[in-house]
Design a protein around this motif. Structure first.
Motif, mmCIF file in Angstrom:
data_model
loop_
_atom_site.group_PDB
_atom_site.id
_atom_site.type_symbol
_atom_site.label_atom_id
_atom_site.label_comp_id
_atom_site.label_asym_id
_atom_site.label_seq_id
_atom_site.Cartn_x
_atom_site.Cartn_y
_atom_site.Cartn_z
ATOM 1 N N VAL A 13 -7.636 -11.093 5.763
ATOM 2 C CA VAL A 13 -6.750 -10.866 4.610
ATOM 3 C C VAL A 13 -5.396 -10.339 5.080
ATOM 4 O O VAL A 13 -4.713 -9.614 4.363
ATOM 5 N N ILE A 19 -5.096 -14.543 2.399
ATOM 6 C CA ILE A 19 -5.788 -14.130 1.174
ATOM 7 C C ILE A 19 -6.061 -15.366 0.304
ATOM 8 O O ILE A 19 -7.117 -15.491 -0.325
ATOM 9 N N VAL A 40 -13.428 -6.213 0.148
ATOM 10 C CA VAL A 40 -12.326 -6.485 1.073
ATOM 11 C C VAL A 40 -11.930 -5.254 1.874
ATOM 12 O O VAL A 40 -12.036 -4.124 1.414
ATOM 13 N N MET A 43 -5.407 -5.081 4.728
ATOM 14 C CA MET A 43 -4.728 -6.091 5.522
ATOM 15 C C MET A 43 -4.604 -5.566 6.959
ATOM 16 O O MET A 43 -4.297 -4.393 7.177
ATOM 17 N N THR A 77 -5.382 -4.788 -1.113
ATOM 18 C CA THR A 77 -5.998 -6.097 -0.871
ATOM 19 C C THR A 77 -6.823 -6.546 -2.072
ATOM 20 O O THR A 77 -6.780 -7.719 -2.451
ATOM 21 N N LEU A 81 -6.145 -10.012 -3.994
ATOM 22 C CA LEU A 81 -7.134 -11.098 -4.040
ATOM 23 C C LEU A 81 -7.496 -11.419 -5.489
ATOM 24 O O LEU A 81 -7.654 -12.602 -5.842
ATOM 25 N N THR A 84 -4.813 -13.598 -6.816
ATOM 26 C CA THR A 84 -4.878 -14.938 -6.241
ATOM 27 C C THR A 84 -6.019 -15.740 -6.863
ATOM 28 O O THR A 84 -5.850 -16.929 -7.190
#
Lengths: 417, 417
Positions: A13, A19, A40, A43, A77, A81, A84
């Motif tokens: 990620v 990601i 997760v 990063m 993160t 995510l 996304t």
């Protein structure tokens, strides 16, 4: 339909493009009709940045404040995510440790998960929601964020998988599975299709850093079938969505491994140092006098070997510590010299521990002898040996590390055909 | 002993060295025996980095996820400042919005604070603890982090000051107070010792970007005495710890300002655009027909001037919008042409609004006339005028901005001696 917990590490990620790739892995499982929760890490590089700041603020910082700072990486993160996934039309929502909640003990900076009430996440499954959970953290009894220690996101994922009784916990990382040994040392290393929890524990704790040890312990206790697989493969490549045998290594109960090999893998740990105490008075309590002060100084003692010396009243005591702790260990022992009663300390740094691991060796004799002979043939001197039911560890001189790994890998028939 | 809320903005906590400097400001007040709570922003640049990531993940991102990501910046600063304070021997602890809790409404990304139960923080004062609170965020009714919108840490600080009935809310920033006008335009600008809430509201909303408008509104409602002061001065310089008159500008109730000036300051706002609708049918509902569609398109209309045209049945309607919104506004109006009923649209971009502000003008006649005459003498053409009880705003051509500001600053006697 299966219930799957998917975990993605820091390199998976590391930026928005990666990601997005992770989101495609999640989408594949969702579209196959599975119930999915995602865990997760921060990063790549973010946790180090945050840790560096806390140290710059004060080298002796408060663990509770360290936790408040460092836990933010995973929160970021998780949110990114979720965004996304939503942009791909997937019903997703991020959750932080305090929201689920993932309850931990009060050991800030190295907390243990005490309880996860799976019902919160099961409700999310019921809504068709992909819960994206910040790894590495929970809520302590003091109502503050507590982190699980470095690499703790693996543990978060396994604990969540246990809490929701997941069919599978997929640990996506930057390698595509667990190998018979380190492929950088032995290119003939093969990816294992399956490995037992016990073997993986030995592999992980001996330096094959694919999975955090605690996560494997937890998976073993709760019998969580755990896959180690790569996030860098094309999410839509053939077989990636196979619900039974996705590409990667399955860590599972040994009963699930039908064809057991005698030896499963060769691990190694560098930067070991050896300490020998010569002619120690052989009396009750002498071990406590030696290892008590070392433990109090937080020095991790590994291999311990004791020999009887000639006259029987004195003994030689040999053990290993990390090379970085050697000076400190010697200083501690010199201080305890009168109390322990020994003639001299000898020490040597820069050694390597090579280990042969396999549950099959329980029922096979001669596994150790094979190793000793193979190493002797190559002229590799053995400094110390320890054994357990499923492991033989051998301490050798540092420069012979790669040769020893390759020799043992070959002698047990682990090389690729 | 006083109870003080101290707030530090992003440039004041941009790195560990600056955080250490901030800690010295806090230490000074603690050692003077005051009860202190601190509110911090994210390190300069961090919020932008996080916002950029959310946009990269998806331009149309979910506000709840945006909040989860972006709020992390303040959490990091709060932890780092708590660590730094502890290293100086101060009993400090960081708190996030959900822990206090700072309760907000559900408008993620632009939430409003609904309630802060001051008792939590009063208990911390009782323990001698400096509570370091992450600004810009609270807990929404959905049990998720909600952010207050950009610059929201000022609002956090004032709301907390109101909740604990603080004697003072010190807003530390990168300027040392509120000036009679922008010192980059008029070097003779003077720092104001005091300014009323009402005047500050006009100064803030007109482009003197020292304090977020909402924080000033909140301070006015709860009568929170608010100091604007610099974090970059030596924390231990003489007078910095003065409990009554620390260096900076006090924003307060007008009753506290004994010697009122007629005019307190000159503000300006660049990049205004003027739109004139010629010969609009003068009938009931025409204003709604014009401004309704603009509001729906989220175009912020500012000055509005309406003149009766020659024959009395038609009117000219002039108003301003930000230059960046001009094209969109013209397009919206062209679409509504038939419904509104007008002959033509004229528009001009790149204008400037200059404003004269002062509560004293309520009781003084001729303040506006003085401005008009002074501008006329310099040959500056006035395009539009709006007035309120304590403000005169004048729209002029862009190139005359600085000249107009300096002219007005001088004519009302605001220049330094």
């Amino acid at each position: 339909m299966a219930r799957i917990v998917m975990k993605f590490g820091g390199t998976s990620v590391a930026d928005i493009d990666r990601i997005r790739n992770v989101a495609r892995h999640v989408k594949r499982e969702v579209e196959a009709g599975h119930e999915v929760a995602v865990v997760v890490s921060a990063m790549a590089g973010k946790t180090n940045e945050l840790v560096t700041w806390t140290r710059a603020a004060s080298p002796m910082h408060d663990a509770r404040e360290y936790d408040a700072v460092v836990a933010s990486g995973e929160q970021v993160t998780a949110g990114l995510l979720a965004i996304t996934l939503q942009s791909m039309g997937i019903h997703a929502r991020s959750w932080q440790g305090w929201q689920v909640p993932i309850r931990t003990d009060n050991a800030h900076g190295a907390a243990r998960i005490i309880e996860i009430d799976g019902s919160f996440l099961v409700e999310r499954f019921g809504e068709g929601q992909v819960a994206v959970i910040a790894g590495f953290q929970g809520l302590g009894p003091d109502n503050r964020i507590a982190t699980l220690g470095r690499g703790g996101s693996d543990t978060s994922a396994v604990a969540i998988a246990a809490a929701v009784r997941a069919d599978r916990c997929d640990i996506y990382t930057d390698v595509d599975g667990v190998y018979t040994t380190d492929p950088r040392v032995e290119p003939k290393a093969r990816r294992l299709a399956k490995i037992s929890f016990e073997e993986m524990l030995e592999m992980a704790s001996l330096g094959a850093k694919v999975l955090q040890v605690r996560s494997v312990e937890l998976a073993m206790v709760h019998k969580v079938r755990t896959f180690v697989r790569s996030s860098f493969e094309d999410p839509d490549a053939p077989g990636m969505g196979d619900p039974i045998n996705p590409p990667g290594t399955l860590i599972c109960d040994e009963e699930e491994i039908v064809e057991q090999q005698v030896v499963t893998g060769i691990a190694y740990a560098k930067d070991e140092a050896q300490i020998s105490l010569r002619r120690v008075a052989d009396r009750p309590g002498v071990s406590a006098a030696i290892f008590g002060p070392l433990a109090e100084t937080h020095i991790n003692v590994d291999m311990i070997v004791q020999n009887i010396s000639e006259d029987g009243s004195k003994t030689d005591m040999t053990f290993t510590v990390p090379t970085g702790d050697l000076d400190k260990a010697v200083a501690v022992l010199e201080k305890a010299k009168v109390e322990v009663g020994f003639d001299a300390i000898q020490s040597e740094a820069g050694l390597v521990k090579v280990s042969v691991i396999g549950i099959g060796m329980r029922s096979h004799a001669g596994v150790a002898a094979t190793a000793f002979m193979a190493l002797a043939e190559k002229g590799i001197n053995i400094r110390a040996i320890t054994t357990s039911e499923i492991k033989i560890s051998i301490l050798i001189d540092g420069p012979y590390a790669e040769l020893a790994v390759r020799t043992l890998h070959s002698v047990y028939g682990l090389d690729k055909h």
